[in-house]
Design an enzyme around this catalytic site. Structure first.
Site, mmCIF file in Angstrom:
data_model
loop_
_atom_site.group_PDB
_atom_site.id
_atom_site.type_symbol
_atom_site.label_atom_id
_atom_site.label_comp_id
_atom_site.label_asym_id
_atom_site.label_seq_id
_atom_site.Cartn_x
_atom_site.Cartn_y
_atom_site.Cartn_z
ATOM 1 N N GLU A 1 -3.569 -0.937 2.511
ATOM 2 C CA GLU A 1 -2.550 -1.599 1.447
ATOM 3 C C GLU A 1 -2.721 -2.672 0.660
ATOM 4 O OE1 GLU A 1 0.939 -0.747 4.637
ATOM 5 O OE2 GLU A 1 1.509 -1.076 2.752
ATOM 6 N N GLU B 1 9.519 4.649 4.127
ATOM 7 C CA GLU B 1 8.511 4.266 3.016
ATOM 8 C C GLU B 1 7.480 5.210 2.768
ATOM 9 O OE1 GLU B 1 5.367 2.392 5.316
ATOM 10 O OE2 GLU B 1 4.788 1.044 3.587
ATOM 11 N N CYS C 1 8.659 -1.894 5.906
ATOM 12 C CA CYS C 1 7.667 -1.555 6.637
ATOM 13 C C CYS C 1 7.112 -3.041 7.381
ATOM 14 C CB CYS C 1 6.470 -0.861 6.312
ATOM 15 S SG CYS C 1 5.731 -0.060 7.862
ATOM 16 N N ASN D 1 5.894 3.424 7.872
ATOM 17 C CA ASN D 1 4.960 4.297 8.526
ATOM 18 C C ASN D 1 4.155 3.329 9.420
ATOM 19 O OD1 ASN D 1 4.214 6.738 6.341
ATOM 20 N ND2 ASN D 1 5.877 5.286 5.862
ATOM 21 N N LYS E 1 7.186 -4.001 -2.138
ATOM 22 C CA LYS E 1 6.669 -4.640 -0.627
ATOM 23 C C LYS E 1 5.985 -5.774 -1.060
ATOM 24 C CE LYS E 1 4.494 -3.032 3.475
ATOM 25 N NZ LYS E 1 3.699 -1.806 4.223
ATOM 26 N N ASN F 1 4.173 -0.794 -3.435
ATOM 27 C CA ASN F 1 4.894 0.044 -2.351
ATOM 28 C C ASN F 1 5.957 -0.067 -2.559
ATOM 29 O OD1 ASN F 1 5.702 1.279 -0.106
ATOM 30 N ND2 ASN F 1 4.081 0.459 1.071
#
Ligand code: ING
Length: 320
Positions: free
Chosen positions: A142, A46, A168, A193, A123, A106
């Site tokens: 995020e 990611e 993730c 991550n 994402k 993302n």
């Protein structure tokens, strides 16, 4: 036999000061290592091109914009895509996407061995918080820096099978994999991550590796698919990210593991035909699933009282 020789290209830390060219050099070095090991597909983590910038609160949008890609490949990333195409190797890579109309995602993409874009994923499960929370040792913004993905959990034809992607935090949610499982996915590619320390729940820290393996192994078994989980690991700008990179078979067994927190390539020969053993028996969805019993799963976002639950799904109100 439908073998994909897949390489999980784990990255060590990416420093704030590291520029795209320097990172791309690392990615190309791992691509060449993977090629030497016979890989036909290389999976990167990611947000592979930059440090994990959601750990910081940015006042300035200009400073924030520097972490996003406006095109993929772009001038700085093109060498990676060109090298992969020359080697006849497909890649999957995660990056921060800034669309021409200013939306931020993302994102990860899947590129075939001929360099063609096979699929894109944005994402959906964004962890963390939206506002700056100074009490935290580090932020996890995020929800501030990305929109929830709008492309769904899709499955793409490629590499002789059906390939899916997630990113993730998505890997912690069973719904992620089941939607792909219901499209016949045979290999899920995901990068992550993951800070070892989670400020709101430090008691979970010691279980980071257990939870990482648990969710991906369970998903592989329950959806009769391979899962390739690839970390950006190590001490990155003062935050320790876990490794735990691994390739998991539909049996739920991890068949290859990373052992460092740096740039490390692990490779496995994955026979997609292995999925059938589970897809045609214990997880023969069309024979064994009971969707009428699952209405609550899409009928509410959060937890509800049993009484509210009956209003969402009357089947829960049957007495006999
Ligand atoms: N990172 C983490 C992840 O889901 C996290 C967020 C950390 C969740 C620790 C739970 C515990 O792996 C990202 N980028 O989603």
């Amino acid at each position: 036999m439908r073998i994909i020789t897949v390489a999980a290209a784990q990255m060590g830390p990416v420093a704030k000061a590291e520029n795209r060219r320097q990172v791309v050099e690392r990615l190309i070095a791992m691509l060449e290592t993977a090629a030497g090991r016979g890989a036909g597909l290389v999976v990167y983590p990611e947000l592979a091109l930059t440090t994990f910038f959601p750990r910081w609160y940015f006042e300035s949008e200009t400073e924030l914009d520097a972490y996003y890609e406006r095109e993929m490949p772009g001038p700085e990333t093109a060498p990676l895509f060109e090298k992969a195409k020359r080697l006849g190797i497909g890649i999957s890579i995660g990056y921060a996407e800034l669309t021409p109309d200013g939306r931020r995602f993302n994102t990860s993409i899947l590129v075939g061995p001929d360099g063609a874009l096979l699929g894109k994923y944005r994402k959906i499960h964004l962890p963390g918080h939206k506002e700056n929370e100074p009490w935290r040792a580090f932020q996890h913004l995020e929800k501030r820096y990305f929109l929830p993905g709008n492309l769904g959990f899709r499955v793409f034809d490629g590499f002789g099978g059906r390939i899916g992607m997630c990113i993730c935090n998505d890997r912690r949610w069973p719904e992620t994999y089941r939607v792909m499982g219901l499209q016949g996915v045979e290999m899920v590619l995901l990068g992550y991550n993951t800070p070892i320390h989670n400020p709101p729940a430090p008691e979970h820290d010691r279980l980071s590796w257990h939870h990482n393996s648990l969710v991906m192994q369970a998903a592989a078994y329950q959806n009769a698919t391979f899962v390739v989980g690839v970390a950006k690991a190590g001490m990155e700008e003062g935050v320790h990210h876990m490794g735990g990179t691994q390739i998991i078979a539909p049996t739920g067994e991890t068949i290859a593991s990373g052992v460092t927190e740096g740039d490390e390539v692990i490779v496995a020969d994955c026979d997609l035909d292995l999925c059938a053993s589970y897809r045609q028996s214990v997880f023969a969805f069309e024979r064994h699933r009971e969707p009428d019993a699952y209405r609550l799963i899409t009928g509410t976002k959060g937890c509800v009282t049993p009484e509210e639950a009956v209003r969402i799904d009357p089947a829960l109100g049957h007495e006999d």
